[in-house]
Scaffold this motif. Structure first.
Motif, PDB file in Angstrom:
ATOM      1  N   VAL A  35       0.827  -1.056   0.086  1.00 30.72           N
ATOM      2  CA  VAL A  35       0.120  -0.105   0.081  1.00 30.72           C
ATOM      3  C   VAL A  35       0.918   1.272   0.076  1.00 30.72           C
ATOM      4  O   VAL A  35       0.464   2.362  -0.579  1.00 30.72           O
ATOM      5  CB  VAL A  35      -1.142   0.107   1.289  1.00 30.72           C
ATOM      6  N   GLU A  36       1.964   1.182   0.486  1.00 30.60           N
ATOM      7  CA  GLU A  36       2.932   2.317   0.571  1.00 30.60           C
ATOM      8  C   GLU A  36       3.755   2.430  -0.663  1.00 30.60           C
ATOM      9  O   GLU A  36       4.841   3.333  -0.801  1.00 30.60           O
ATOM     10  CB  GLU A  36       3.791   2.293   1.763  1.00 30.60           C
ATOM     11  N   GLU A  37       3.843   1.435  -1.553  1.00 29.29           N
ATOM     12  CA  GLU A  37       4.465   1.433  -2.749  1.00 29.29           C
ATOM     13  C   GLU A  37       4.605   2.814  -3.432  1.00 29.29           C
ATOM     14  O   GLU A  37       3.271   3.295  -3.970  1.00 29.29           O
ATOM     15  CB  GLU A  37       4.179   0.144  -3.615  1.00 29.29           C
ATOM     16  N   THR A  38       5.332   3.374  -3.952  1.00 30.61           N
ATOM     17  CA  THR A  38       5.514   4.736  -4.597  1.00 30.61           C
ATOM     18  C   THR A  38       6.017   4.396  -6.087  1.00 30.61           C
ATOM     19  O   THR A  38       5.644   5.454  -6.827  1.00 30.61           O
ATOM     20  CB  THR A  38       6.676   5.571  -4.037  1.00 30.61           C
ATOM     21  N   GLY A  39       6.332   3.322  -6.306  1.00 26.14           N
ATOM     22  CA  GLY A  39       6.716   2.956  -7.902  1.00 26.14           C
ATOM     23  C   GLY A  39       4.998   2.631  -8.372  1.00 26.14           C
ATOM     24  O   GLY A  39       4.031   2.686  -7.831  1.00 26.14           O
ATOM     25  N   PRO A  40       5.439   2.475  -9.670  1.00 29.94           N
ATOM     26  CA  PRO A  40       4.053   2.077 -10.617  1.00 29.94           C
ATOM     27  C   PRO A  40       3.563   0.825 -10.050  1.00 29.94           C
ATOM     28  O   PRO A  40       4.205  -0.163  -9.870  1.00 29.94           O
ATOM     29  CB  PRO A  40       4.666   2.119 -11.907  1.00 29.94           C
ATOM     30  N   ALA A  41       2.122   0.574  -9.948  1.00 31.03           N
ATOM     31  CA  ALA A  41       1.623  -0.629  -9.889  1.00 31.03           C
ATOM     32  C   ALA A  41       1.677  -1.511 -11.098  1.00 31.03           C
ATOM     33  O   ALA A  41       1.739  -1.120 -12.351  1.00 31.03           O
ATOM     34  CB  ALA A  41       0.240  -0.511  -9.626  1.00 31.03           C
ATOM     35  N   PRO A  42       1.589  -2.863 -10.853  1.00 29.40           N
ATOM     36  CA  PRO A  42       1.913  -3.677 -12.070  1.00 29.40           C
ATOM     37  C   PRO A  42       0.790  -3.739 -13.087  1.00 29.40           C
ATOM     38  O   PRO A  42      -0.517  -3.641 -12.390  1.00 29.40           O
ATOM     39  CB  PRO A  42       2.016  -5.070 -11.562  1.00 29.40           C
ATOM     40  N   THR A  43       0.944  -3.940 -14.499  1.00 34.50           N
ATOM     41  CA  THR A  43      -0.384  -4.099 -15.194  1.00 34.50           C
ATOM     42  C   THR A  43      -0.644  -5.451 -15.421  1.00 34.50           C
ATOM     43  O   THR A  43       0.271  -6.266 -14.881  1.00 34.50           O
ATOM     44  CB  THR A  43       0.158  -3.434 -16.602  1.00 34.50           C
TER      45      THR A  43
END
Length: 638
Positions: free
Chosen positions: A158-166
């Motif tokens: 939830v705290e990931e700053t990078g792009p989420a996976p497609t």
């Protein structure tokens, strides 16, 4: 005794240090029966070694050729349709994803221990799914599995700053992982001991044998496989989520392998520190240095007519020959008659690098003075051809070329990577990697002082005779094999294990719910004692980054390499069963990115213990200097 030796991209299908090590291990113990399980690219590889008389069988597990399928169910002889994966797979895969996706601040924390344990249990659940006839590859690539991966990312990061996976990212990561896990779908090997020649995918073969038959696993690490995988992704163009998922897979699998291994044999104290940082149990670790047969590497009778620097090894960017060539240009300003002779073959994947070395030689006006000699029939010729032997790698394990050169009575100038300083001791010069000036200064100093060269050369051979011989290493491994093969008696569970991963696992005769098999405290194999006559490796002080060369010194402590963020994984639900006499629990898996990187040439070039990937900082860990060490030998490895 029957021993199954597991290789990945090396023996018997490719030359290199690990392959020579495998060959010498088999031939050096003719009273044992051996078989080799080789993880290959596509199964079409041809052996490059003659089969020893005591090697009964060689069979490969292709990671990229064809398609892995489920195995027949017992008594039915038909494959289960791949289709939608059943609940057995889903339960195990959920645990797998939690261990893979949850951010982890430190591998040495309690959360790190839980992560390794739950990942190992998830691997066992997927192994049991495949053993029951399920198509593991198809399940990993199913719509349900992709949905679970995307959902796990959004829930646990939830705290990931990078792009989420497609969806495409999830499919790419799942595709890579499905190939990496193919060994879990292969029939388990049957032997008294399974010995993995490296960490990573090769340990999956040992895990399957442990879970099926309770077979003990021995794990040797020439270089640190996990570090190599980090290196390979530094400049990879894979999307961020793919890199996170794949590198997390490598890290979790590496730690799991350390759990299940009965005896862990790092080939240098440098490797040992990395292993401790990633969760290895010091009570089951014995440092085993590579060694050589001194009779195969006799001392040189004299020196070449002109001052000559010799290099012996594969033409590869990891050997950093550009630095060696640039340093030689500086040497010639002090010693105009000096020569540089570079011996060694060029893998097909490194053809461009070979051409760049030739271009650099022309650019610096060294044509005729620096020569790429190509492959040499006998390595001794290469060592004897030089007044000194140079190795300017940016990464090494415990390089055979250095020990072989020392056995030939040649002093060395080397870079301070991996276990190089441990090998050289005070018999040569060790300087910082990529420091052209320091390398040149060391070579000039040695080339101008014949008395020093002869003294250091004699000391180098004496050091090999004392510490790095074939006979000692073979006996050390023989001792480990025989101790692990002895019937086991109950003893307290290993202190490093917690919760459901406490103890050793044996597959019960009844069906065990995949992915949630409890690993209750189990009888532990009696630790293999270190050979008392082998003295610990001497510590030496760190070499400054740029300074006048001084006798070989040990690598300075540095911060651990950056790892992908991963955090505690939920514990798998426990199922009853204590199975005495089974082997320890662990696993670990690292690897390259796609089939284009698994061409025979590219794949083989990555698995030489003398080139473990660019030199990352060593992971901090307990001071290893007081630990007992055991010599491990191999001759002829390049």
């Amino acid at each position: 005794m029957r021993i199954a030796l597991v290789s990945e991209g090396t023996y018997p299908y490719a030359m290199g240090g690990v392959s020579i090590w495998c060959e010498q291990l088999i031939r050096g113990m003719p009273d044992y029966r051996w078989e080799v399980v080789a993880l290959t690219v596509d199964g079409t590889e041809e052996p490059v070694f003659d089969r020893p008389a005591n090697l009964d069988r060689v069979h490969s597990i292709p990671l990229w050729g064809g398609r892995a399928t489920g195995r027949p169910r017992r008594g039915r002889g038909v494959l289960v349709p791949s289709g939608r994966p059943g609940a057995e797979f889903v339960e195990s895969y959920e645990v797998f994803l939690r261990a893979l996706v949850t951010p982890l601040e430190s591998t040495r924390s309690q959360a790190g221990a839980v992560n390794r344990s739950t990942f190992l249990l998830a691997l066992r659940g997927m192994f049991e799914y495949a053993a029951g006839g399920g198509d593991l590859s198809a399940a990993l690539l199913s719509n349900e599995a992709l949905r679970m991966m995307l959902e796990a990312w959004h829930t646990l990061r939830v705290e990931e700053t990078g792009p989420a996976p497609t969806v495409a990212d999830a499919l790419e990561a799942a595709w890579l992982i499905s190939h990496m896990l193919r060994p879990l779908s292969a029939p388990p090997v049957r032997a008294d001991i399974v010995h993995s020649s490296m960490n990573g995918l090769a340990t999956l073969v040992g895990m399957a044998a442990t879970w099926t038959y309770g077979t003990p696993l021995v794990l040797s690490e020439h270089g640190i496989y996990l570090r190599e995988r980090y290196i390979s992704y530094l400049h990879d163009d894979a999307p961020h989520p793919v890199r996170v998922l794949v590198l997390s897979f490598f890290r979790s699998l590496a730690g799991a392998a350390y759990l299940i291994t009965g005896a862990l044999a790092p080939h240098s104290q440098y490797n040992r520190r990395w292993q401790l940082h990633n969760g290895a149990d010091p009570d089951r670790m014995w440092t085993m240095y590579n060694g050589v047969d001194p009779d195969e590497f006799p001392p040189a009778a004299g020196e070449p007519d002109v001052p000559t620097i010799s290099f012996m090894g594969r033409i590869d960017p990891l050997k950093d020959l550009h630095t060696l060539i640039r340093a030689f240009a500086l040497v010639r300003t002090e010693i105009p008659e000096a020569r540089l002779r570079i011996f060694g073959g060029t893998p097909a994947a490194n053809k461009v690098y070979h051409e760049s070395c030739e271009a650099l030689i022309d650019e610096l006006g060294l044509t005729g003075h620096a020569v790429l000699e190509g492959r040499v029939g006998n390595a001794v010729e290469a060592y004897h051809a030089g007044s000194l032997v140079a190795l300017t790698s940016i990464s090494e394990g415990f390089p055979y070329t250095v020990v072989e050169a020392m056995a030939c009575g040649r002093p060395t100038v080397c870079t301070n990577v991996g276990g190089v300083a441990e090998a050289v001791g005070d018999t040569g010069f060790v300087v910082a990697p990529r420091d052209v000036t320091a390398i040149a200064d060391a070579c000039v100093r040695m080339l101008k002082d014949r008395e020093m060269r002869l003294r250091l050369g004699a000391d180098a051979r004496a050091r090999v005779l004392e510490k790095f011989t074939l006979q000692r290493s073979l006996q050390a491994y023989r001792d480990i094999y025989e101790r692990l093969a002895e019937p086991r008696t109950a003893s307290p569970a290993p202190k490093h294990l917690r919760g459901q991963a406490q103890g050793w696992v044996r597959v019960p005769n009844r069906t065990t719910r995949p992915g949630v098999a409890a690993v209750t405290a189990r009888p532990v194999a009696t630790p293999v004692p270190a050979r008392p006559e082998v003295a610990p490796a001497a510590r030496s002080e760190a070499t400054p980054a740029r300074s006048q060369a001084t006798p070989a010194t040990a690598r300075p402590e540095m911060a651990p390499a950056t790892r992908p963020e991963m955090a505690p994984a939920a514990r798998a639900e426990a199922a009853p069963a204590v199975w005495p006499g089974a082997a320890p629990v662990t696993a670990r898996v690292p690897r390259q990115r796609g089939p284009e990187q698994y061409s025979s040439a590219a794949y083989r070039s990555r698995h030489d213990p003398n080139s473990s990937g660019p030199d990352l900082p060593p992971a901090p860990g307990p001071d290893p200097d007081d630990e007992p060490t055991i010599m491990m030998r191999t001759t002829g490895g390049r």
